[in-house]
Design an enzyme around this catalytic site. Structure first.
Site, mmCIF file in Angstrom:
data_model
loop_
_atom_site.group_PDB
_atom_site.id
_atom_site.type_symbol
_atom_site.label_atom_id
_atom_site.label_comp_id
_atom_site.label_asym_id
_atom_site.label_seq_id
_atom_site.Cartn_x
_atom_site.Cartn_y
_atom_site.Cartn_z
ATOM 1 N N SER A 53 0.831 -1.204 0.000
ATOM 2 C CA SER A 53 0.000 0.000 0.000
ATOM 3 C C SER A 53 0.878 1.273 0.000
ATOM 4 O O SER A 53 1.733 1.430 -0.861
ATOM 5 C CB SER A 53 -0.957 -0.033 1.195
ATOM 6 O OG SER A 53 -1.984 0.906 1.053
ATOM 7 N N ASP A 55 -9.933 -5.675 -4.195
ATOM 8 C CA ASP A 55 -9.412 -4.581 -3.376
ATOM 9 C C ASP A 55 -10.359 -3.383 -3.416
ATOM 10 O O ASP A 55 -10.689 -2.889 -4.496
ATOM 11 C CB ASP A 55 -8.023 -4.188 -3.901
ATOM 12 C CG ASP A 55 -7.212 -3.389 -2.902
ATOM 13 O OD1 ASP A 55 -7.809 -2.565 -2.171
ATOM 14 O OD2 ASP A 55 -5.985 -3.563 -2.861
ATOM 15 N N HIS A 60 -7.358 -5.721 0.205
ATOM 16 C CA HIS A 60 -6.152 -4.892 0.238
ATOM 17 C C HIS A 60 -5.070 -5.474 1.144
ATOM 18 O O HIS A 60 -3.971 -4.930 1.213
ATOM 19 C CB HIS A 60 -6.519 -3.474 0.696
ATOM 20 C CG HIS A 60 -5.467 -2.442 0.420
ATOM 21 N ND1 HIS A 60 -4.980 -2.186 -0.841
ATOM 22 C CD2 HIS A 60 -4.799 -1.589 1.252
ATOM 23 C CE1 HIS A 60 -4.070 -1.238 -0.795
ATOM 24 N NE2 HIS A 60 -3.932 -0.858 0.468
#
Length: 353
Positions: A177, A304, A332
């Site tokens: 991320s 996601d 995610h």
């Protein structure tokens, strides 16, 4: 008489087969129960660790950085082997094909080194050397969010780690991320120390792009977010610019954990920390001579909600990596939702010459 013996033999054979089938089924059930019990134990241990870390952060002042994953500094749990390991028979030949065995795991925004506990177990069982770092102000690093003003501040634990590598020693970096911005920063400043960089549903930004801009589709423009978001934290006072942000549990669940196991979500809820705003709003300066010569790989997550598959595809098109991998059925947080799939991809990338 002969027919009678044949019938008796058939009945005995059927009885033996039934007994064998029941025995096999019972064995499978027993194995499944044992696996579930071991997974339950693992979750409890991870949750206990996270709670202890949270309590430590409340009790002590100062700054510390925690590294998780060194086999020399922590005792292995033998229960990992049944639940998570790949075939140990292939390890010697397998390891010969991997030049760089150091795997540095960099968490995303709000997370900490704790989120990699499954990945660490799997990589260690394979014979690799994983290390998970707490970025500044994350995990059990006690730096206040308001004091993390730049990407250099945020990435300091990673910078320190790379600076301490000896001679021509290198590491594979895995950034999740917002941690993708940190490994991009490392590629620009320490290209000779990074063997490969793996962006895991991450902010693989282009030159002069802000990490926050990657999330604009889900969160709105940076300018609008700064003005109106109810998630902002004003660490220096309400009359001063915001210093960080933190989603409510309901928002976190929808954005990050829509496919993750309930127990891992519980672990995250007691472990997530506020996200420093400065690093997310900083434009990265990336040059063709350094960042541009690095070996980059991207892992897409196809369920996601925080960084949609379309956005991830756009990142790959605009800044093409050497290889692209996809994990079906993952939100995610593939280290929670699909740890085995993530592990296999990381091993595949590690073996690429």
């Amino acid at each position: 008489m002969g027919n009678k013996l044949i019938c008796m033999a058939k009945r005995n054979s059927i009885r033996e087969n039934n007994v064998g089938s029941r025995s096999k089924r019972n064995g499978e059930k027993s194995s499944k129960r044992r696996s579930l019990m071991e997974e339950e134990l693992l979750h409890r241990q991870a949750l206990s660790m996270a709670i202890q870390q949270h309590q430590l952060s409340q009790r002590f002042e100062g700054s510390m950085s925690r590294r998780i994953g060194s086999t020399s500094s922590r005792r292995r749990n033998n229960n990992f082997s049944d639940s998570f390991s790949t075939s140990t028979k292939q390890l010697p030949e397998f390891l010969e094909n991997i030049k760089t065995k150091k795997i540095v795991l960099i968490h995303g925004e709000g997370f900490g080194a704790w989120c990699w506990y499954k990945t660490i177990a799997l990589l260690e069982e394979t014979g690799l050397n994983p290390v998970a770092l707490d970025l500044t102000g994350s995990g059990i690093d006690l730096t206040d969010t308001k004091d993390v003003k730049s990407l250099a501040d945020y990435s300091k634990p990673l910078v320190d780690y790379l600076e301490n590598l000896q001679g021509d020693e290198q590491a594979v970096l895995v950034g999740h991320s917002g941690g993708g911005a940190c490994i991009s920063y490392a590629l620009e400043h320490f290209p000779e120390k990074v063997s490969k960089a793996v962006f895991l549903c991450a902010t693989m930004v282009s030159n002069e792009q802000r990490p926050f801009d990657v999330f604009a589709e889900q969160l709105g423009s940076a300018e609008l977010f700064m003005q109106e978001s109810k998630f902002l934290i004003h660490g220096n006072g309400k009359d001063k610019p915001p210093t960080g942000f933190m989603f409510e549990k309901q928002q976190m669940h929808g954005l990050y954990f829509n496919q993750s196991p309930t127990k891992d979500v519980a672990l995250a809820m007691v472990s997530m920390r506020p996200i420093p705003l400065g690093p997310m709003m900083e434009k990265l300066s990336l040059t063709p001579e350094k960042y541009g010569t690095s070996r980059r790989f991207y892992i897409q997550t196809l369920e996601d909600h925080a960084l949609s598959p379309d956005v991830q595809e756009k990142l790959v098109r605009e800044n093409p990596p050497e290889g692209v991998f996809k994990i079906k059925g993952s939100d995610h947080c593939p280290f929670f939702a699909k740890p085995q799939s993530l592990h296999k991809i990381l091993l595949e990338i590690a073996q690429i010459p």
